[in-house]
Design an enzyme around this catalytic site. Structure first.
Site, PDB file in Angstrom:
ATOM      1  N   ALA A   1     -53.108 -32.035  -9.218  1.00  0.00           N
ATOM      2  CA  ALA A   1     -51.946 -31.277  -8.755  1.00  0.00           C
ATOM      3  C   ALA A   1     -50.716 -31.525  -9.622  1.00  0.00           C
ATOM      4  O   ALA A   1     -49.930 -30.606  -9.866  1.00  0.00           O
ATOM      5  CB  ALA A   1     -51.637 -31.644  -7.301  1.00  0.00           C
ATOM      6  N   PHE A   2     -50.558 -32.754 -10.098  1.00  0.00           N
ATOM      7  CA  PHE A   2     -49.361 -33.110 -10.854  1.00  0.00           C
ATOM      8  C   PHE A   2     -49.231 -32.315 -12.150  1.00  0.00           C
ATOM      9  O   PHE A   2     -48.131 -32.141 -12.669  1.00  0.00           O
ATOM     10  CB  PHE A   2     -49.372 -34.619 -11.146  1.00  0.00           C
ATOM     11  CG  PHE A   2     -48.044 -35.269 -10.973  1.00  0.00           C
ATOM     12  CD1 PHE A   2     -47.461 -35.381  -9.722  1.00  0.00           C
ATOM     13  CD2 PHE A   2     -47.367 -35.780 -12.070  1.00  0.00           C
ATOM     14  CE1 PHE A   2     -46.224 -35.981  -9.555  1.00  0.00           C
ATOM     15  CE2 PHE A   2     -46.129 -36.386 -11.915  1.00  0.00           C
ATOM     16  CZ  PHE A   2     -45.557 -36.487 -10.661  1.00  0.00           C
TER      17      PHE A   2
ATOM     18  N   TRP B   1     -59.475 -31.722  -8.744  1.00  0.00           N
ATOM     19  CA  TRP B   1     -59.793 -32.654  -7.666  1.00  0.00           C
ATOM     20  C   TRP B   1     -60.160 -31.847  -6.423  1.00  0.00           C
ATOM     21  O   TRP B   1     -59.486 -30.885  -6.088  1.00  0.00           O
ATOM     22  CB  TRP B   1     -58.600 -33.560  -7.349  1.00  0.00           C
ATOM     23  CG  TRP B   1     -58.407 -34.639  -8.370  1.00  0.00           C
ATOM     24  CD1 TRP B   1     -57.558 -34.607  -9.436  1.00  0.00           C
ATOM     25  CD2 TRP B   1     -59.088 -35.885  -8.433  1.00  0.00           C
ATOM     26  NE1 TRP B   1     -57.663 -35.759 -10.153  1.00  0.00           N
ATOM     27  CE2 TRP B   1     -58.602 -36.576  -9.561  1.00  0.00           C
ATOM     28  CE3 TRP B   1     -60.066 -36.492  -7.646  1.00  0.00           C
ATOM     29  CZ2 TRP B   1     -59.054 -37.840  -9.920  1.00  0.00           C
ATOM     30  CZ3 TRP B   1     -60.510 -37.752  -8.000  1.00  0.00           C
ATOM     31  CH2 TRP B   1     -60.011 -38.407  -9.118  1.00  0.00           C
TER      32      TRP B   1
ATOM     33  N   SER C   1     -47.306 -21.291  -3.882  1.00  0.00           N
ATOM     34  CA  SER C   1     -47.988 -22.574  -3.710  1.00  0.00           C
ATOM     35  C   SER C   1     -49.087 -22.516  -2.659  1.00  0.00           C
ATOM     36  O   SER C   1     -48.864 -22.066  -1.540  1.00  0.00           O
ATOM     37  CB  SER C   1     -46.980 -23.648  -3.298  1.00  0.00           C
ATOM     38  OG  SER C   1     -47.648 -24.861  -3.026  1.00  0.00           O
TER      39      SER C   1
ATOM     40  N   LEU D   1     -55.522 -29.609  -3.475  1.00  0.00           N
ATOM     41  CA  LEU D   1     -55.643 -30.391  -2.248  1.00  0.00           C
ATOM     42  C   LEU D   1     -55.257 -31.817  -2.607  1.00  0.00           C
ATOM     43  O   LEU D   1     -55.925 -32.460  -3.415  1.00  0.00           O
ATOM     44  CB  LEU D   1     -57.072 -30.339  -1.702  1.00  0.00           C
ATOM     45  CG  LEU D   1     -57.383 -31.242  -0.510  1.00  0.00           C
ATOM     46  CD1 LEU D   1     -56.510 -30.891   0.687  1.00  0.00           C
ATOM     47  CD2 LEU D   1     -58.862 -31.144  -0.135  1.00  0.00           C
ATOM     48  N   VAL D   2     -54.153 -32.285  -2.046  1.00  0.00           N
ATOM     49  CA  VAL D   2     -53.664 -33.634  -2.311  1.00  0.00           C
ATOM     50  C   VAL D   2     -53.964 -34.471  -1.075  1.00  0.00           C
ATOM     51  O   VAL D   2     -53.448 -34.185   0.005  1.00  0.00           O
ATOM     52  CB  VAL D   2     -52.148 -33.627  -2.608  1.00  0.00           C
ATOM     53  CG1 VAL D   2     -51.648 -35.034  -2.895  1.00  0.00           C
ATOM     54  CG2 VAL D   2     -51.831 -32.680  -3.761  1.00  0.00           C
TER      55      VAL D   2
ATOM     56  N   ARG E   1     -48.722 -42.904  -1.851  1.00  0.00           N
ATOM     57  CA  ARG E   1     -48.307 -41.963  -0.810  1.00  0.00           C
ATOM     58  C   ARG E   1     -48.554 -40.543  -1.295  1.00  0.00           C
ATOM     59  O   ARG E   1     -47.835 -40.029  -2.137  1.00  0.00           O
ATOM     60  CB  ARG E   1     -46.826 -42.162  -0.480  1.00  0.00           C
ATOM     61  CG  ARG E   1     -46.474 -43.535   0.057  1.00  0.00           C
ATOM     62  CD  ARG E   1     -47.051 -43.792   1.401  1.00  0.00           C
ATOM     63  NE  ARG E   1     -46.537 -42.801   2.343  1.00  0.00           N
ATOM     64  CZ  ARG E   1     -46.884 -42.756   3.604  1.00  0.00           C
ATOM     65  NH1 ARG E   1     -47.739 -43.619   4.081  1.00  0.00           N
ATOM     66  NH2 ARG E   1     -46.402 -41.823   4.390  1.00  0.00           N
TER      67      ARG E   1
END
Length: 170
Positions: free
Chosen positions: A59-60, A25, A116, A83-84, A91
């Site tokens: 990301a998950f 993403w 991270s 990048l979230v 949220r």
């Protein structure tokens, strides 16, 4: 027994590999962290061939990949980058916090350092101004992660060597 000093300045890292896991993403932005990381690791004495790149959907998925890679015993360190952003549906802070917490858990369980570059801005939009800002920001964060990674790997290597020496002396 006399304490032994830790040499954290050594750049000797024979056969040390680093895994870099990045979410797809916002790939164009997240790619900048990888580029910054690889460039800075070269300055720290690592070859590009010492770094294996892995892409995951989002990301998950990073923590599971980090744990599986750590468990191989192949990697001295692992980096996760994503990048979230607020997509307006859920949220995004929860996702970023969950990922970073899981990465911490991976390093504590496996004793493989995990770094991270999972970032979540307060506000993000795909406009040119934000794109440029985040391109630069992610490049910088990749460089910071590389410096921290190289330093931590040196220190962990020294601590493990010290531990082995102390066990051998007993």
């Amino acid at each position: 027994m006399q304490p032994t000093a830790i040499d954290s300045k050594s750049k000797s890292h024979p056969n040390e590999r680093v895994a870099f896991i990045q979410a797809c993403w916002h790939k164009d932005i997240v790619d900048q962290s990888r580029k910054g990381f690889v460039a800075e690791m070269a300055k720290q004495g690592y070859a590009e061939s010492d770094i294996d790149i892995f892409e995951v959907g989002g990301a998950f998925e990073i923590p599971l990949h980090a744990k599986l890679l750590a468990n191989t015993g192949r990697y001295a360190g692992i980096v996760g980058a994503a990048l979230v952003v607020d997509g307006g549906i859920y949220r995004h802070e929860f996702v970023a916090q969950s990922v970073v917490s899981a990465l911490m858990q991976v390093q504590l369980e496996t004793e493989v350092p995990v770094f991270s570059v999972v970032l979540t801005p307060h506000h993000f939009h795909a406009g040119e101004e934000h794109q440029k800002f985040f391109f630069d920001h992610f490049s910088h964060k990749g460089e910071e992660a590389a410096k921290t990674c190289a330093d931590t790997l040196n220190k962990v290597r020294s601590l493990r060597r010290l531990d082995a020496q102390q066990k051998a002396a007993c």
